[in-house]
Design an enzyme around this catalytic site. Structure first.
Site, mmCIF file in Angstrom:
data_model
loop_
_atom_site.group_PDB
_atom_site.id
_atom_site.type_symbol
_atom_site.label_atom_id
_atom_site.label_comp_id
_atom_site.label_asym_id
_atom_site.label_seq_id
_atom_site.Cartn_x
_atom_site.Cartn_y
_atom_site.Cartn_z
ATOM 1 N N ASP A 25 1.722 3.565 3.324
ATOM 2 C CA ASP A 25 0.734 4.494 2.753
ATOM 3 C C ASP A 25 1.461 5.560 1.914
ATOM 4 O OD1 ASP A 25 -1.859 5.135 2.212
ATOM 5 O OD2 ASP A 25 -2.276 6.156 4.098
ATOM 6 N N HIS A 32 1.357 4.939 -2.071
ATOM 7 C CA HIS A 32 0.913 5.937 -3.060
ATOM 8 C C HIS A 32 2.120 6.662 -3.651
ATOM 9 C CE1 HIS A 32 -3.460 5.892 -2.029
ATOM 10 N NE2 HIS A 32 -2.991 5.441 -0.888
ATOM 11 N N GLU A 78 -11.507 3.263 6.790
ATOM 12 C CA GLU A 78 -10.323 4.014 7.217
ATOM 13 C C GLU A 78 -10.744 5.092 8.209
ATOM 14 O OE1 GLU A 78 -8.180 6.008 4.099
ATOM 15 O OE2 GLU A 78 -6.567 6.654 5.433
ATOM 16 N N HIS A 91 0.863 -1.196 0.000
ATOM 17 C CA HIS A 91 0.000 0.000 0.000
ATOM 18 C C HIS A 91 0.893 1.238 0.000
ATOM 19 C CE1 HIS A 91 -4.091 1.749 1.194
ATOM 20 N NE2 HIS A 91 -3.284 2.791 1.038
ATOM 21 N N HIS A 147 -6.501 -0.212 4.920
ATOM 22 C CA HIS A 147 -6.730 0.271 6.293
ATOM 23 C C HIS A 147 -7.672 -0.633 7.096
ATOM 24 C CE1 HIS A 147 -4.382 3.736 5.314
ATOM 25 N NE2 HIS A 147 -5.145 3.966 4.257
ATOM 26 N N HIS A 190 -9.860 1.094 -0.434
ATOM 27 C CA HIS A 190 -9.712 1.791 0.849
ATOM 28 C C HIS A 190 -11.085 1.766 1.521
ATOM 29 C CE1 HIS A 190 -6.098 3.591 -0.897
ATOM 30 N NE2 HIS A 190 -5.836 4.206 0.237
HETATM 31 ZN ZN LIG Z 1 -3.928 4.779 0.939
#
Ligand SMILES: [Zn+2]
Length: 344
Positions: free
Chosen positions: A282, A18, A204, A16, A225, A201
């Site tokens: 993340d 980005h 979260e 995960h 998450h 996602h």
């Molecule tokens: Zn994310």
């Protein structure tokens, strides 16, 4: 060997991650200056405040604002490719063996690039990263929650030709509080038909029912998450029964106030109850973290042993969107390196 050194050396897997949240701050600054973007601060140490969250971050919405400047400089093919190569270099230096990068191509199309130009710049960076730093990667295409459902369908349709050529999956991300997953059902139905893997996602910062919708109606094989699943019996049961992997991002979850404090995170309970948890960053820049720091939290805050850390990493191998053959190879490579470090 002392623990910090062991954590540096262990083989790692990141699911995960980005792209636009993990750009080197010095690269953002350099490219912003080159492109004459108006900046309030040009000295690197102070500039970082504009691309990294502080202790005072109060919500996911505020967290997401830290991407704004990076998106301005990610509108050119050469910048996108450079950024991808640099982040693969950074990950390889931490002994990350395999990473699934993710981004929304539409966010990089505001300066006139086509969907294809964006995706091909990323894939080309991934290929060069593999050659230079021997790190394997795949790409997950993100549909943004606050964009129209039609645009999500477009992402799925336009990305189809890259399945098996570096693209492995689609994801739904962004402002969860205001845009529930069912809005994008059609895109995910199509994605399933086309043969994409699917991660979403969910849970979260909002309702646990989003986790249920993600699994039942959006065909999610993994949940990003999933913190809120703990608060709902059905969501919890569904995750366990379906063997859904959860992509946990501890530091980010505290920053976005998904949990009020680290000790309130359900990671330990998920792990003990046999949920397939994986540990991820993340956004290494926005969250100012890396996998080593996340593993240190597991050890220091939740009492994980090195053996538990290995189990979490093997979960990531298993939950990855690699082919079965590739998973076997990666598992063997990871096992071998753990063995050399005397971690069974
Ligand atoms: Zn994310």
């Amino acid at each position: 060997m002392e623990e910090g050194r062991v954590l540096d050396k262990i083989p790692k897997v990141e699911l995960h991650y980005h792209v636009d949240g993990s750009v080197r701050p010095e690269t953002i600054l350099e490219l912003a200056l080159k492109e004459n973007v108006k900046l309030l601060e040009t000295e690197l140490s102070k500039f970082k405040a504009y691309v990294q969250v502080s202790e005072e971050c109060t919500s996911l919405k505020e967290y997401l604002q830290k991407f704004d400047l990076t998106l301005v400089i990610m509108q050119r093919e050469e910048n996108i490719k450079r950024i991808v190569i640099e982040l693969l270099e950074d990950l390889a230096s931490q002994n990350v063996k395999y990473v699934e990068l993710r981004c929304s191509p539409y966010l990089f199309m505001k300066g006139g690039l086509s969907f294809e130009q964006v995706v091909e710049s990323i894939l080309s960076g991934m290929m060069e990263g593999k050659q230079k730093f021997n790190i394997k990667s795949n790409l997950i295409l993100i549909c943004m929650r606050h964009h129209s459902p039609e645009e999500s369908v477009e992402v799925v349709k336009k990305g189809k030709k890259y399945i098996g050529k570096g693209v492995v999956a689609v994801d739904l991300a962004g402002n969860e509080a205001d845009f529930p997953p069912e809005l994008h059902k059609e895109a995910f139905k199509l994605a399933k038909e086309y043969g994409y893997h699917i991660t979403v996602h969910a849970g979260e910062v909002a309702a646990p029912k989003n986790v249920i919708t993600a699994i039942k109606d959006l065909y999610a094989e993994r949940i990003g998450h999933g913190v809120y699943a703990e608060k709902d019996e059905e969501a919890y049961r569904l995750i366990r029964e379906c063997g859904t992997a959860v992509e946990v991002c501890l530091t980010s979850n505290v920053q976005t106030h998904a949990v009020e404090a680290m000790e309130m995170h359900p990671i330990k309970s998920y792990f003990e109850k046999g949920i397939k948890v994986t540990i991820n960053t993340d956004n290494t820049t926005v969250s100012n973290t890396n996998l080593k720091k996340e593993y240190e939290i597991l050890i220091n805050e939740f009492g994980f042993s090195m053996k538990d850390i290995k189990a979490v990493i093997m979960n990531a191998v298993d939950a990855s969107f690699l082919s079965e053959e590739e998973k076997k190879q990666l598992a063997a490579e990871v096992e071998k390196e753990f063995k050399l470090l005397n971690i069974q």
